[in-house]
Design a protein around this motif. Structure first.
Motif, PDB file in Angstrom:
ATOM      1  N   SER A  58       0.845  -1.187   0.000  1.00 40.56           N
ATOM      2  CA  SER A  58       0.000   0.000   0.000  1.00 40.56           C
ATOM      3  C   SER A  58       0.885   1.244   0.000  1.00 40.56           C
ATOM      4  O   SER A  58       2.005   1.237   0.520  1.00 40.56           O
ATOM      5  N   THR A  59       0.408   2.334  -0.589  1.00 42.80           N
ATOM      6  CA  THR A  59       1.219   3.548  -0.709  1.00 42.80           C
ATOM      7  C   THR A  59       1.157   4.380   0.572  1.00 42.80           C
ATOM      8  O   THR A  59       0.156   4.368   1.289  1.00 42.80           O
ATOM      9  N   PHE A  60       2.248   5.109   0.825  1.00 42.58           N
ATOM     10  CA  PHE A  60       2.325   5.890   2.040  1.00 42.58           C
ATOM     11  C   PHE A  60       3.244   7.095   1.850  1.00 42.58           C
ATOM     12  O   PHE A  60       4.004   7.184   0.886  1.00 42.58           O
ATOM     13  N   LYS A  61       3.166   7.996   2.817  1.00 41.37           N
ATOM     14  CA  LYS A  61       4.044   9.151   2.887  1.00 41.37           C
ATOM     15  C   LYS A  61       4.344   9.417   4.352  1.00 41.37           C
ATOM     16  O   LYS A  61       3.473   9.234   5.213  1.00 41.37           O
ATOM     17  N   VAL A  62       5.567   9.843   4.661  1.00 41.92           N
ATOM     18  CA  VAL A  62       5.951  10.162   6.034  1.00 41.92           C
ATOM     19  C   VAL A  62       6.215  11.658   6.139  1.00 41.92           C
ATOM     20  O   VAL A  62       6.920  12.236   5.306  1.00 41.92           O
ATOM     21  N   VAL A  63       5.640  12.282   7.171  1.00 41.50           N
ATOM     22  CA  VAL A  63       5.802  13.712   7.396  1.00 41.50           C
ATOM     23  C   VAL A  63       6.340  13.933   8.803  1.00 41.50           C
ATOM     24  O   VAL A  63       5.768  13.418   9.780  1.00 41.50           O
ATOM     25  N   CYS A  64       7.428  14.684   8.923  1.00 41.41           N
ATOM     26  CA  CYS A  64       7.944  15.070  10.234  1.00 41.41           C
ATOM     27  C   CYS A  64       7.170  16.292  10.723  1.00 41.41           C
ATOM     28  O   CYS A  64       7.073  17.300  10.009  1.00 41.41           O
ATOM     29  N   LEU A  65       6.614  16.201  11.913  1.00 40.48           N
ATOM     30  CA  LEU A  65       5.708  17.236  12.416  1.00 40.48           C
ATOM     31  C   LEU A  65       6.400  18.316  13.227  1.00 40.48           C
ATOM     32  O   LEU A  65       5.739  19.235  13.719  1.00 40.48           O
ATOM     33  N   ASN A  66       7.705  18.249  13.359  1.00 35.79           N
ATOM     34  CA  ASN A  66       8.437  19.260  14.133  1.00 35.79           C
ATOM     35  C   ASN A  66       8.734  20.499  13.293  1.00 35.79           C
ATOM     36  O   ASN A  66       9.861  20.987  13.227  1.00 35.79           O
ATOM     37  N   THR A  67       7.694  21.011  12.636  1.00 37.23           N
ATOM     38  CA  THR A  67       7.855  22.201  11.785  1.00 37.23           C
ATOM     39  C   THR A  67       7.787  23.489  12.587  1.00 37.23           C
ATOM     40  O   THR A  67       8.124  24.560  12.089  1.00 37.23           O
ATOM     41  N   ILE A  68       7.292  23.388  13.830  1.00 41.47           N
ATOM     42  CA  ILE A  68       7.228  24.526  14.736  1.00 41.47           C
ATOM     43  C   ILE A  68       7.676  24.048  16.112  1.00 41.47           C
ATOM     44  O   ILE A  68       7.875  22.845  16.329  1.00 41.47           O
ATOM     45  N   GLU A  69       7.812  24.966  17.032  1.00 45.44           N
ATOM     46  CA  GLU A  69       8.130  24.583  18.405  1.00 45.44           C
ATOM     47  C   GLU A  69       6.927  23.873  19.006  1.00 45.44           C
ATOM     48  O   GLU A  69       5.810  24.395  19.013  1.00 45.44           O
TER      49      GLU A  69
END
Length: 292
Positions: A58-69
């Motif tokens: 199955s297709t997926f994407k990973v996103v790092c959520l530390n874009t802000i404090e």
């Protein structure tokens, strides 16, 4: 107040941890929800745990959520976030797809721990409701109306709600769009017609009756009362008191929106104030008061 209604407590930071699952699209103040699958004391430990995840192509994407404090955890720079996403993505048994993934996963670090899980991103549905066929300047903003509906029915399954002074239906539209079982009523036939048209405009279905609150005969779990204002309607303090007293007849809980402090009316009607806050619209302030 909405946070307290959903989770039973609030936090001063921009991150809240809870076992209670709330769709972030319900709230105008939620950005996203991470359904944690794995957590680790280090990035390496988390990466090892992620290897257990088998998506069967199955297709997926990973996103790092530390874009802000996040709370006391500092923001992670763009290059480092991309590196984290790549390293975690390489551990997942599945097909990466950055454009149209079936599942989006989030990874973040906060307070020295690492978390990985399914990411649920909020859709600002309330923004779509800002432009209605029928509007007036003193109506609640869609953002506040949505929050008020959530405060009244944070967990709406089996909860029956009434808005007996519904006006043009700002609260009704928000509540109905979240699947809350709510009925509307207003004493002004022209306003009721506008409310019905606003509901239909967004493809929603809901009942709006014409008549005073004194004609409500059924019982409800909660009532939302955006109190008619002396500044904008010909209503006396005695008439406001009667509205609260009538509500006591058919419900044990009310959420009142008012420009005046009416604590004495609330107490005289037999309710107890359990929470309150201030909602501002420009220089215009309203109190939101929860009573049982």
């Amino acid at each position: 107040m909405e946070m307290r209604s959903f989770f039973g407590f609030d936090v001063p930071s921009n991150v809240l941890k809870s076992t209670i699952e709330i769709d972030p699209s319900r709230s105008p103040f939620m950005k996203e929800r991470l359904d944690v699958i794995y957590e680790g004391e280090s990035f390496e430990q988390l990466s090892d745990l992620v290897e257990q995840l088998d998506l069967d192509e199955s297709t997926f994407k990973v996103v790092c959520l530390n874009t802000i404090e996040l709370d006391a955890t500092k923001k992670i720079g763009h290059p480092e976030r991309r590196k984290i996403e790549r390293e975690i993505g390489l551990r997942i048994q599945g097909e990466p797809d950055l454009d149209h993934p079936k599942t989006i996963y989030g990874v973040l670090t906060i307070d020295g721990k690492w978390y990985f899980g399914k990411l649920v991103v909020s859709e600002a549905i309330w923004l779509q409701h800002q432009h209605k066929p029928h509007m007036y300047s003193t109506a609640l903003s869609t953002r506040v109306a949505r929050a008020v509906a959530n405060i009244a029915a944070p967990h709406p399954k089996g909860v029956r709600v009434i808005d007996p002074c519904c006006g043009i239906g700002t609260v009704l539209v928000e509540a109905l769009s979240m699947g809350i079982d709510i009925e509307g009523r207003d004493i002004n036939p022209r306003v009721v017609l506008g409310s019905r048209k606003n509901i239909a405009h967004f493809g929603l279905v809901g009942d709006v009756a014409t008549g005073p609150i004194a004609e409500v005969v059924d019982n409800y779990d909660v009532a939302i009362i955006d109190m008619p204002y002396n500044l904008f309607t010909h209503i006396t303090a005695d008439e406001q008191l009667e509205i609260v007293k009538e509500a006591r007849r058919f419900t044990k809980k009310i959420v009142i929106v008012t420009i005046d402090t009416i604590d004495h009316m609330i107490e005289e009607a037999g309710f107890e104030i359990i929470d309150r806050c201030i909602a501002k619209k420009g220089t215009f302030s309203r109190q939101v008061v929860v009573c049982k």
